[in-house]
Write a protein that holds these residues in place. Structure first.
Motif, PDB file in Angstrom:
ATOM      1  N   PHE A 191       0.825  -1.221   0.000  1.00  0.00           N
ATOM      2  CA  PHE A 191       0.000   0.000   0.000  1.00  0.00           C
ATOM      3  C   PHE A 191       0.855   1.265   0.000  1.00  0.00           C
ATOM      4  O   PHE A 191       1.924   1.294   0.615  1.00  0.00           O
ATOM      5  N   ASP A 192       0.342   2.273  -0.684  1.00  0.00           N
ATOM      6  CA  ASP A 192       0.923   3.609  -0.599  1.00  0.00           C
ATOM      7  C   ASP A 192      -0.247   4.588  -0.487  1.00  0.00           C
ATOM      8  O   ASP A 192      -1.379   4.215  -0.806  1.00  0.00           O
ATOM      9  N   GLU A 193       0.010   5.815  -0.030  1.00  0.00           N
ATOM     10  CA  GLU A 193      -1.088   6.800   0.086  1.00  0.00           C
ATOM     11  C   GLU A 193      -0.738   8.069  -0.674  1.00  0.00           C
ATOM     12  O   GLU A 193       0.440   8.385  -0.859  1.00  0.00           O
ATOM     13  N   ALA A 194      -1.767   8.790  -1.121  1.00  0.00           N
ATOM     14  CA  ALA A 194      -1.514  10.054  -1.827  1.00  0.00           C
ATOM     15  C   ALA A 194      -2.692  10.999  -1.623  1.00  0.00           C
ATOM     16  O   ALA A 194      -3.781  10.588  -1.226  1.00  0.00           O
ATOM     17  N   LEU A 195      -2.443  12.274  -1.926  1.00  0.00           N
ATOM     18  CA  LEU A 195      -3.451  13.322  -1.716  1.00  0.00           C
ATOM     19  C   LEU A 195      -4.209  13.653  -2.993  1.00  0.00           C
ATOM     20  O   LEU A 195      -3.665  13.598  -4.086  1.00  0.00           O
ATOM     21  N   MET A 196      -5.482  14.030  -2.816  1.00  0.00           N
ATOM     22  CA  MET A 196      -6.264  14.563  -3.933  1.00  0.00           C
ATOM     23  C   MET A 196      -7.386  15.418  -3.335  1.00  0.00           C
ATOM     24  O   MET A 196      -7.781  15.218  -2.188  1.00  0.00           O
ATOM     25  N   GLY A 197      -7.908  16.354  -4.136  1.00  0.00           N
ATOM     26  CA  GLY A 197      -9.052  17.155  -3.686  1.00  0.00           C
ATOM     27  C   GLY A 197      -8.648  18.308  -2.791  1.00  0.00           C
ATOM     28  O   GLY A 197      -7.562  18.881  -2.920  1.00  0.00           O
ATOM     29  N   HIS A 198      -9.538  18.646  -1.851  1.00  0.00           N
ATOM     30  CA  HIS A 198      -9.294  19.775  -0.954  1.00  0.00           C
ATOM     31  C   HIS A 198      -8.014  19.551  -0.139  1.00  0.00           C
ATOM     32  O   HIS A 198      -7.203  20.472   0.030  1.00  0.00           O
ATOM     33  N   ALA A 199      -7.825  18.333   0.346  1.00  0.00           N
ATOM     34  CA  ALA A 199      -6.626  18.029   1.139  1.00  0.00           C
ATOM     35  C   ALA A 199      -5.364  18.332   0.332  1.00  0.00           C
ATOM     36  O   ALA A 199      -4.383  18.871   0.865  1.00  0.00           O
ATOM     37  N   ALA A 200      -5.394  18.039  -0.958  1.00  0.00           N
ATOM     38  CA  ALA A 200      -4.220  18.272  -1.811  1.00  0.00           C
ATOM     39  C   ALA A 200      -4.056  19.764  -2.095  1.00  0.00           C
ATOM     40  O   ALA A 200      -2.931  20.279  -2.151  1.00  0.00           O
ATOM     41  N   ILE A 201      -5.183  20.475  -2.261  1.00  0.00           N
ATOM     42  CA  ILE A 201      -5.099  21.932  -2.504  1.00  0.00           C
ATOM     43  C   ILE A 201      -4.468  22.600  -1.283  1.00  0.00           C
ATOM     44  O   ILE A 201      -3.586  23.451  -1.398  1.00  0.00           O
ATOM     45  N   GLU A 202      -4.917  22.185  -0.095  1.00  0.00           N
ATOM     46  CA  GLU A 202      -4.376  22.774   1.137  1.00  0.00           C
ATOM     47  C   GLU A 202      -2.877  22.528   1.248  1.00  0.00           C
ATOM     48  O   GLU A 202      -2.123  23.399   1.653  1.00  0.00           O
ATOM     49  N   ALA A 203      -2.441  21.312   0.873  1.00  0.00           N
ATOM     50  CA  ALA A 203      -1.034  20.950   1.060  1.00  0.00           C
ATOM     51  C   ALA A 203      -0.140  21.460  -0.069  1.00  0.00           C
ATOM     52  O   ALA A 203       1.020  21.808   0.174  1.00  0.00           O
ATOM     53  N   THR A 204      -0.674  21.509  -1.305  1.00  0.00           N
ATOM     54  CA  THR A 204       0.214  21.805  -2.454  1.00  0.00           C
ATOM     55  C   THR A 204      -0.328  22.875  -3.394  1.00  0.00           C
ATOM     56  O   THR A 204       0.364  23.280  -4.319  1.00  0.00           O
ATOM     57  N   GLY A 205      -1.600  23.265  -3.229  1.00  0.00           N
ATOM     58  CA  GLY A 205      -2.203  24.227  -4.146  1.00  0.00           C
ATOM     59  C   GLY A 205      -2.788  23.567  -5.387  1.00  0.00           C
ATOM     60  O   GLY A 205      -3.391  24.224  -6.231  1.00  0.00           O
ATOM     61  N   ASN A 206      -2.594  22.246  -5.525  1.00  0.00           N
ATOM     62  CA  ASN A 206      -3.016  21.530  -6.733  1.00  0.00           C
ATOM     63  C   ASN A 206      -3.951  20.371  -6.346  1.00  0.00           C
ATOM     64  O   ASN A 206      -3.578  19.533  -5.515  1.00  0.00           O
TER      65      ASN A 206
END
Ligand code: NAD
Length: 372
Positions: free
Chosen positions: A51-66
C-alpha cells in the motif's frame, strides 16, 4: 502450490500495488476500512498487497495548491489499483467562482488514466429491505449493474459564461468512439449476467443522445444473444422506482448516470452502501459513489460499507479474485444479519438494531472475515 488440507491445487497468490487516496470529509474515515479489509484478505488468502497513500481534492489543494499533485498521478500510474474515498469541501460548494476546485482532481485523474467506464452495482442485501423508503415487495431481488460513461458529456464540453453573467452554457458532446468502447464493455458484461441491456438516453430531444442511440444500436448487432432496449432518461428515472427488477445492465451517459445512480442508491438502502469501479484499459479506480458528506464528517457515524464493497469490487474486477470478493460480501451480509447498523441503514420499524459507528462497523466486518 498445493492446499495441504484438501490436497487440491491452490489458486496462485498475487502481488499487487494498491494506492490509497483517502481524499476529504468522510473519505479518510471510510477508506481506512476499505484498506483494512484488503489487508485482512491478503493475510487470509496469502496475497501480498503493498500500500501507498496520496493526496487529492481539498486536502491536496491545502497541502500543495493543486487538486491532483504530480506525485499522486505518478503513484497512480505505477499502481495496479486505486482505492479512493471522496473529495469535496463546503468552502467550494458555497463559492462556485473559486477557480481551483477539489473535483478537478477527480476529473483529471479519470482523464489521465483513461477511465471511461464507471461500473455501479446496485444490489440490495435482503437484511436491508426495511431500510429503504421503497416497499420491500417492489425491491426484493433487484440487482442492477450501471455502466456510466465517464469521459464525455457536459462535464468535459466547452464551458462559457457571458461577462455580464446574463447567460452560461455547457456543451454536451459525445464522440462515437466514446460510446462504442463503453457499449462493448457493457454488452460483454450483460452476456455474463441475464443477457438484458437497457440503454438510457434523451434521443427525442438531444442530438448527442441520437448519436448515442444509433451507436449502441450498431454495437448491439454484434451481441445478438443480448436483448437490447432503449429508454428515455425521464422514463428510466420513474421505472427505477416503480419496478427496479425489470433492469439488469443499464448503459448510460455521464450526466444521466450520475443522477440515476444516486436515485438507485435508494434501492440499496443508502448512499453508504454503494461501491463503484472506474475502468479503462489499465489501472482501475475503486470508490464509493457517495461524496465527502461534510454534514457527518468527523462524527464517526459514516457507513464504511461502500468503501469495503469497493475493495471487494477491486478484488473481483481488478484482480479477478472472485473467491476473495465473495468472502468480503459474505462478511458484510453476516454482519448485517446479526443486526449491526450504521445510522443511515437503521431499520426504522424495529428497536432491534445494534447501532454502531464507522469503526464499529469496520471492526465487525474484519472479525467476520477473519473468523469465517
Ligand atoms: P454526499 O454523497 O457527500 O452526501 C449526500 C447525503 O448522503 C448526505 O446527507 C450524507 O450525510 C449522506 N451520506 C453520504 N455518504 C454516506 C455514508 N458513507 N454514510 C452515511 N451517510 C452518507 O453528497 P453531497 O452532500 O451532495 O456532496 C458533498 C460534497 O461531496 C460536495 O463537495 C460534492 O462536490 C462532493 N462529492 C464528491 C463525490 C466524489 O468524490 N466522488 C461525489 C459526490 C459529491
Amino acid at each position: 502450490m498445493i492446499d495441504d488440507k484438501h490436497n487440491m491445487p491452490r489458486a496462485e497468490t498475487l502481488q499487487k500495488k494498491i494506492l490509497v487516496i483517502p481524499g476529504d470529509g468522510i473519505g479518510p474515515e471510510v477508506t481506512r476500512w476499505g484498506r483494512r479489509v484488503l489487508e485482512a484478505v491478503a493475510e487470509k488468502f496469502g496475497h501480498t498487497f503493498e500500500f501507498d497513500e496520496a493526496l487529492m481534492g481539498h486536502a491536496a489543494i491545502e497541502a500543495t495548491g493543486n487538486p491532483l499533485p504530480d506525485e499522486t498521478l505518478e503513484k497512480a500510474r505505477q499502481s495496479d489499483a486505486i482505492l479512493f474515498g471522496a473529495i469535496g469541501h463546503p468552502k467550494y460548494d458555497q463559492d462556485p467562482q473559486l477557480k481551483v476546485r477539489p473535483e478537478q482532481g477527480l476529473l483529471r485523474i479519470r482523464k489521465e488514466l483513461g477511465l471511461y467506464a464507471n461500473l455501479r452495482p446496485i444490489k440490495l442485501f435482503d437484511e436491508l429491505l426495511a431500510a429503504s423508503s421503497i416497499k420491500p415487495e417492489v425491491l426484493q431481488g433487484a440487482d442492477i449493474l450501471f455502466f456510466r460513461e465517464l469521459t464525455g458529456d457536459v462535464y468535459f464540453g466547452e464551458k462559457k459564461r457571458a461577462d455580464d453573467n446574463s447567460w452560461a452554457s455547457d456543451l454536451m458532446i459525445y464522440h462515437a468512439y466514446e460510446v462504442e468502447r463503453i457499449a462493448h464493455k457493457a454488452f460483454e458484461t450483460a452476456r455474463q449476467r441475464r443477457k438484458k441491456l437497457c440503454s438510457v438516453d434523451k434521443a427525442n430531444v438531444l442530438e448527442s443522445s441520437r448519436l448515442w442511440r444509433s451507436t449502441v444500436q450498431r454495437i448491439a448487432a454484434a451481441y445478438p444473444d443480448v436483448q437490447c432496449t432503449h429508454m428515455f432518461v425521464d422514463n428510466a428515472a420513474m421505472q427505477l422506482i416503480r419496478d427496479p427488477r425489470q433492469f439488469d445492465v443499464i448503459l448510460t451517459s455521464n450526466l444521466f448516470g450520475d443522477i440515476l445512480t444516486d436515485e438507485a442508491s435508494q434501492i440499496a438502502g443508502s448512499m453508504g452502501m454503494l461501491a463503484s469501479a472506474s475502468l479503462g484499459d489499465g489501472t482501475g479506480l475503486y470508490e464509493p459513489i457517495h461524496g465527502s458528506a461534510p454534514d457527518i464528517a468527523g462524527k464517526g457515524v459514516a457507513n464504511p460499507l461502500a468503501s469495503i464493497l469497493s475493495a471487494a469490487l477491486m478484488l473481483q474486477v481488478g484482480f479477478q479474485l472472485q473467491e476473495e470478493a465473495d468472502a468480503v460480501w459474505r462478511a458484510v451480509e453476516q454482519v448485517l444479519r446479526k443486526g449491526y447498523r450504521t445510522l443511515d441503514i437503521a431499520d426504522k420499524h424495529t428497536e432491534n438494531n445494534m447501532i454502531v459507528g464507522t469503526d464499529g462497523m469496520g471492526q465487525q466486518v474484519i472479525q467476520q472475515l477473519v473468523h469465517a
